[in-house]
Scaffold this motif. Structure first.
Motif: not given
Ligand code: SF4
Ligand code: SF4
Ligand code: SF4
Ligand code: SF4
Length: 176
Positions: A109, A115, A122, A125, A147, A163, A165
């Motif tokens: 990550i 975010i 969030c 993931c 995370p 994800c 972003t």
């Molecule tokens: S899905 Fe992406 S933005 Fe959301 S917690 Fe996981 S790594 Fe972070």
């Protein structure tokens, strides 16, 4: 036929992921030089096998060799690509498939893009990792945020395209 240097250079420029100098090799490989030796002249059965188990197929060919594109989907770790490989580039083994994928990359990550590292909640993931794979500890949060992917990760890449972003990427794995 390309020489060895040209061969790997062509892969670097085609199968690139987030890191432009890094590409993902198909799983179950234990000798990377075999890609150079066999794949260019091969019918690339691994590509067809993968497209039968994944909707679009995540193993791609650039005509010279093959690579995995996690932007399409994650790997089911089904072993079908290794079963059909006629040249032993991908090897069938007796151990559980998940435990011997031997990826050349690790999933990470990128904190500056995530975010949840900026204190916005969030769990996308982690939800994917838990619901699709049943792995509860591969992505660890500190409280509600921050995370990190840990050693329980099996490298399937399922979380990458989920994800919002594009914060999940790859880095070269050590000791492969
Ligand atoms: S899905 Fe992406 S933005 Fe959301 S917690 Fe996981 S790594 Fe972070
Ligand atoms: S293990 Fe299955 S899903 Fe993964 S790359 Fe091979 S054929 Fe595709
Ligand atoms: S089937 Fe095996 S030898 Fe053929 S392209 Fe795929 S990995 Fe290479
Ligand atoms: S790559 Fe790792 S963290 Fe992501 S879904 Fe697969 S096991 Fe979970």
């Amino acid at each position: 036929m390309l020489n060895r240097r040209e061969f790997f250079h062509s892969l670097l420029n085609y199968g690139k992921q987030k890191d432009e100098n890094l590409f993902v090799l198909p799983p179950y490989n234990f000798n990377r030089s075999l890609f150079y030796k066999f794949c260019q002249e091969c019918q690339k059965d691994c590509v067809d096998a993968c497209s039968r188990v994944c909707k679009e197929g995540i193993i791609k060919s650039n005509g010279k060799s093959v690579y995995v594109d996690f932007r399409v989907d994650g790997c089911k770790l089904c072993g079908e690509c290794a079963i059909v490989c006629p040249n032993g580039v991908l090897e069938v083994g007796e151990e559980g498939w998940e435990n011997r994928a031997n990826w050349n990359v690790a999933i990470v990550i990128e904190e500056n893009l995530c975010i949840a590292h900026q204190k916005t909640m969030c769990y996308t993931c982690k939800d994917i990792c838990q619901s699709v794979l049943g792995i509860s500890n591969a992505i660890e949060f500190i409280g509600l945020f921050y995370p990190k992917i840990n050693r329980e990760c099996i490298g399937c890449g399922m979380c990458i395209k989920s994800c919002p972003t594009n914060a999940i990427g790859i880095r070269e794995r050590e000791n492969v």
